[in-house]
Each structure stands twice: as structure tokens, then as C-alpha cells.
Design an enzyme around this catalytic site. Structure first.
Site, short mmCIF file in Angstrom:
data_model
loop_
_atom_site.label_atom_id
_atom_site.label_comp_id
_atom_site.label_asym_id
_atom_site.label_seq_id
_atom_site.Cartn_x
_atom_site.Cartn_y
_atom_site.Cartn_z
N ASP A 119 0.87 -1.17 0.00
CA ASP A 119 0.00 0.00 0.00
C ASP A 119 0.91 1.22 0.00
OD1 ASP A 119 -1.65 2.15 0.66
OD2 ASP A 119 -2.99 0.92 1.88
N LYS A 161 -6.14 10.16 -1.57
CA LYS A 161 -5.13 10.90 -0.82
C LYS A 161 -4.25 11.72 -1.79
CE LYS A 161 -7.24 8.83 2.46
NZ LYS A 161 -7.39 7.43 2.37
C1 LIG Z 1 -2.97 3.84 3.79
C2 LIG Z 1 -4.41 3.72 3.39
N1 LIG Z 1 -4.79 2.70 2.61
C3 LIG Z 1 -6.08 2.55 2.22
C4 LIG Z 1 -7.06 3.42 2.64
C5 LIG Z 1 -8.47 3.21 2.19
O1 LIG Z 1 -8.77 4.09 1.16
P1 LIG Z 1 -10.24 4.66 0.83
O2 LIG Z 1 -10.66 5.47 2.01
O3 LIG Z 1 -10.03 5.45 -0.42
O4 LIG Z 1 -11.12 3.48 0.64
C6 LIG Z 1 -6.70 4.49 3.45
C7 LIG Z 1 -7.74 5.43 3.92
O5 LIG Z 1 -7.52 6.26 4.76
C8 LIG Z 1 -5.35 4.64 3.85
O6 LIG Z 1 -4.97 5.65 4.63
#
Ligand SMILES: Cc1ncc(COP(=O)(O)O)c(C=O)c1O
Length: 377
Positions: A170, A195
Site C-alpha cells: 500500500d 489521498k
Molecule cells: C494507507 C491507506 N490505505 C487505504 C485506505 C483506504 O482508502 P479509501 O478510504 O479510499 O477506501 C486508506 C484510507 O484512509 C489509507 O490511509
């Protein structure tokens, strides 16, 4: 081509019909077919959409991947990626992933027989013992949300590959501008485009980038079958966002370093979590695999009461979930983003009630620091 040239041009060819320089928002659910069995390569908008395709080419290129897929959210991207595993398979999950990722394993995938162990991926030597014959994936987030722990991607990839497992990273916190996991041996990169990639706090989306053709075919198949696709409007917004990714990330990084330095010197701050600080336990690994440190900074205030005072007193920084937008956001991980993580696990990781996380924006840094200073005061 350089990063910014790729960001501005990959997938962004002028529109073939009109010459429009910006990829249009193809707000359509279907496409007229020329005759039975004959079409222009577009059939139905869950399967393909030109705005989404442009974005998919764009971010895949930025990550140095052959294939890319855009989803309705980061969680949809992660969920689809995890459909590469089946009941009976085993996954090693980093112990400090985003709370929603842990929840997906703990509350949903476990119902379908997917086994998982929560492990400290920053400790590569100890990781070896957790591999099982059925371990198919290692899921890593680096730096982690919110305590900014850094995992050595090359070392974990080498270990996993030697045991027949693939690595998912990620890359939301760094974006491809500061970290390109595939170059370090990672197999699949996932993002919450909500983000930094979009960067303006006005779209929720996700992305998967990878090189393996067979896995890409499966992800494409699941994307179409399950349908958690990114809309044309959101695809347009993220495509616009990535054009300025390099300049935004440089600005986040510059401000992030200054905010972290300010907090480190502040008498009311007990500890600062920022990989750019030489005091960070994995500072050297961060320097090796990242080309910057970004705008995410967490700090320990000592108690819920202290955290509450800071969060209630900020004026410029906005109290809210999410991160990576141009405006500074401030949050309380224990009760907001990481509420889904059991209290005991939170305590072990340092996600205390006194921990405050800042997504440092690109406002004038003096204003951000002045606001934090008055709130801490
Ligand atoms: C590091 C990380 N991965 C995945 C996600 C999930 O993404 P989404 O809110 O776009 O579904 C987030 C959400 O805050 C995150 O901070």
C-alpha cells in the site's frame, strides 16, 4: 521520460474526436455498436470507460507497472487485490495497516476461509518464521498509518519470493513520486487515490498497479465482475490531480520536514513519528527506498485530554479523517481512522489516546506551525 513529463502526458493524449487537450469526462453508461458483434472497442461502461482508461494508463506509468486498474475507493482496490487469494490460503498482514485493511481481513475475508497472521514487517529477520506452505501473499504498508513505521521492501520481497509468496504494498502515504515499490521487487501496488494522487480532497478512489499478466487478467475480471469501478468524473479529477503530483509532493515534503522539526523541539510533545527525522528507527531504510519523506507526521501528546485540547484548539488545521490533500488535516487515530483496530493491538503499536496525526498541507508553513503552536499552548 522524467516523472513530471510522464505524469502530464501518460494516458493524456488529445481526444481523438475533438482534439481536446484534457481527457473528456465520458459520462456514458454504454456505447453505440456499429453492428452485431462490431464496436469501437467500448461496449459497456462498467467494463471500459475512456476517462478511466486514461487514468489507468497514467498511474500505471507512474508506478512503472504494465497494468493499472482504477476503483471506487482504496478499499475496493485492496478488496479486489485480495481476491487473488482463496479460502485455505494464508496471508501475512503488516501489523500497522490502515484500520479498514485490518477490518477487511478480520471481519470479512476470515468468513471465507482466508487465513492470516498479523506480523511486524519492519522486523524482516523475525518474519521468516511466520511463512507457511500455504502463504500466498505478504501485505505491507510503508510508511504505516499512523506511526510511520518503515518496511524494507527489497528485503521483504526477497524473503517472500524465495517462499513462493507475492508482496502487495500500500503506497498511499508516499505516492509513486517518493516511492516506487515495483522497483524494489514488490509485485502489486495498491493506493487510495483519495489521498495524494488526487490531492484535493474532492474524490474517493483506489488503484491497483502490477506487472504480472495473469494476475492482471484476474484483477480485470474481478473489477468487471464485481464492478467497484471509479466513475468518469472521479477518473477525470484524479487524472487532473496527478499532473501536479510532483510539485505537490515536493511542497508536502518541505512543509512536513519543518513541522516535524518544530514538533520535535516543542516541550509539550513527547514523541514525533516522521521517517525524515534521524531519530526515526528506520530512517536509513526510508532514505534507501524513498526519495522524500512526505507530509505525514504523528506526535504523542501524552493523554486523551491533551490530544483533545490540541484538536479542539486548532484554527487553520482542519479536524477530519483522510490525508494527502492540499489543506492541512489533523486527526485522532485511536478514535477515528484506527477505531476498528482492537485496543490492545493499538496500544502495542503506539496508537495511544494521546497520539495526534497531521497530514501537513501545502499552505505557508509558518501559518501551519503558528496554528499548532497556539493549539499546543
Ligand atoms: C494507507 C491507506 N490505505 C487505504 C485506505 C483506504 O482508502 P479509501 O478510504 O479510499 O477506501 C486508506 C484510507 O484512509 C489509507 O490511509
Amino acid at each position: 521520460m522524467g516523472f513530471s513529463t510522464t505524469a502530464i502526458h501518460a494516458g493524456n493524449e488529445p481526444d481523438p474526436t475533438t482534439g481536446a487537450v484534457s481527457v473528456p469526462i465520458y459520462q456514458t453508461s454504454t456505447y453505440a455498436q456499429e453492428g452485431l458483434g462490431r464496436n469501437k472497442g467500448w461496449e459497456y461502461a462498467r467494463t471500459q470507460n475512456p476517462t478511466r482508461s486514461a487514468l489507468e494508463k497514467n498511474i500505471a506509468a507512474l508506478e512503472g507497472a504494465k497494468f493499472g486498474f482504477a476503483f471506487a475507493s482504496g478499499m475496493a482496490a485492496i478488496d479486489t487485490t485480495l481476491k487473488l487469494v482463496k479460502g485455505g490460503d494464508h496471508v501475512l498482514l503488516g501489523n500497522n495497516t490502515y484500520g479498514g485493511t485490518f477490518r477487511l481481513f478480520n471481519r470479512i475475508l476470515s468468513n471465507y476461509g482466508v487465513e492470516f497472521d498479523v506480523v511486524d514487517t519492519t522486523d524482516v529477520l523475525s518474519l521468516e518464521q511466520y511463512f507457511k506452505p500455504n502463504t500466498k501473499l505478504v501485505f505491507v504498508e510503508t510508511p504505516t498509518n499512523p506511526v510511520m513505521a518503515v518496511t524494507d521492501l527489497a528485503a521483504v520481497s526477497e524473503l517472500a519470493h524465495a517462499r513462493g509468496a507475492k508482496v502487495v504494498c500500500d503506497n498511499t502515504f508516499m505516492s509513486p513520486y517518493f516511492q516506487r515499490p515495483i522497483e524494489h521487487g514488490v509485485d502489486i501496488v495498491v493506493h487510495s487515490t483519495t489521498k495524494y494522487l488526487n490531492g484535493h480532497s474532492d474524490s474517493v478512489g483506489g488503484f491497483v498497479a502490477l506487472n504480472n499478466e495473469e494476475d492482471a487478467e484476474w484483477i480485470k475480471f474481478v473489477q468487471n465482475s464485481v464492478g467497484a469501478i471509479l466513475s468518469p468524473m472521479d477518473s477525470f479529477l484524479v487524472l487532473r490531480g496527478t499532473k501536479t503530483l510532483a510539485v505537490r509532493m515536493e511542497a508536502h515534503d518541505k512543509n512536513g520536514r519543518q513541522v516535524a522539526a518544530f514538533l520535535q523541539e516543542h516541550p509539550k510533545v513527547e514523541k514525533v513519528y516522521y521517517p525524515g527525522l534521524t531519530s526515526h528507527p528506520q530512517h536509513e531504510i526510508a532514505k534507501k527506498q524513498q526519495t522524500g519523506f512526505g507530509g505525514m507526521v504523528s506526535f504523542e501528546t501524552g493523554s486523551l485530554e491533551n490530544a483533545r485540547k490540541v484538536l479542539d484548539s486548532v484554527k487553520l488545521c482542519t479536524l477530519g479523517e483522510s490525508l494527502g490533500g492540499v489543506e492541512t488535516l489533523i486527526s485522532h487515530p485511536a478514535s477515528m481512522t484506527h477505531a476498528a483496530v482492537p485496543e490492545e493491538a493499538r496500544a502495542k503499536l503506539g496508537i495511544t489516546d494521546g497520539l495526534v496525526r497531521i497530514s501537513v498541507g501545502i499552505e505557508d508553513v509558518e501559518d501551519i506551525i503558528a496554528d499548532l503552536d497556539q493549539a499546543l499552548g
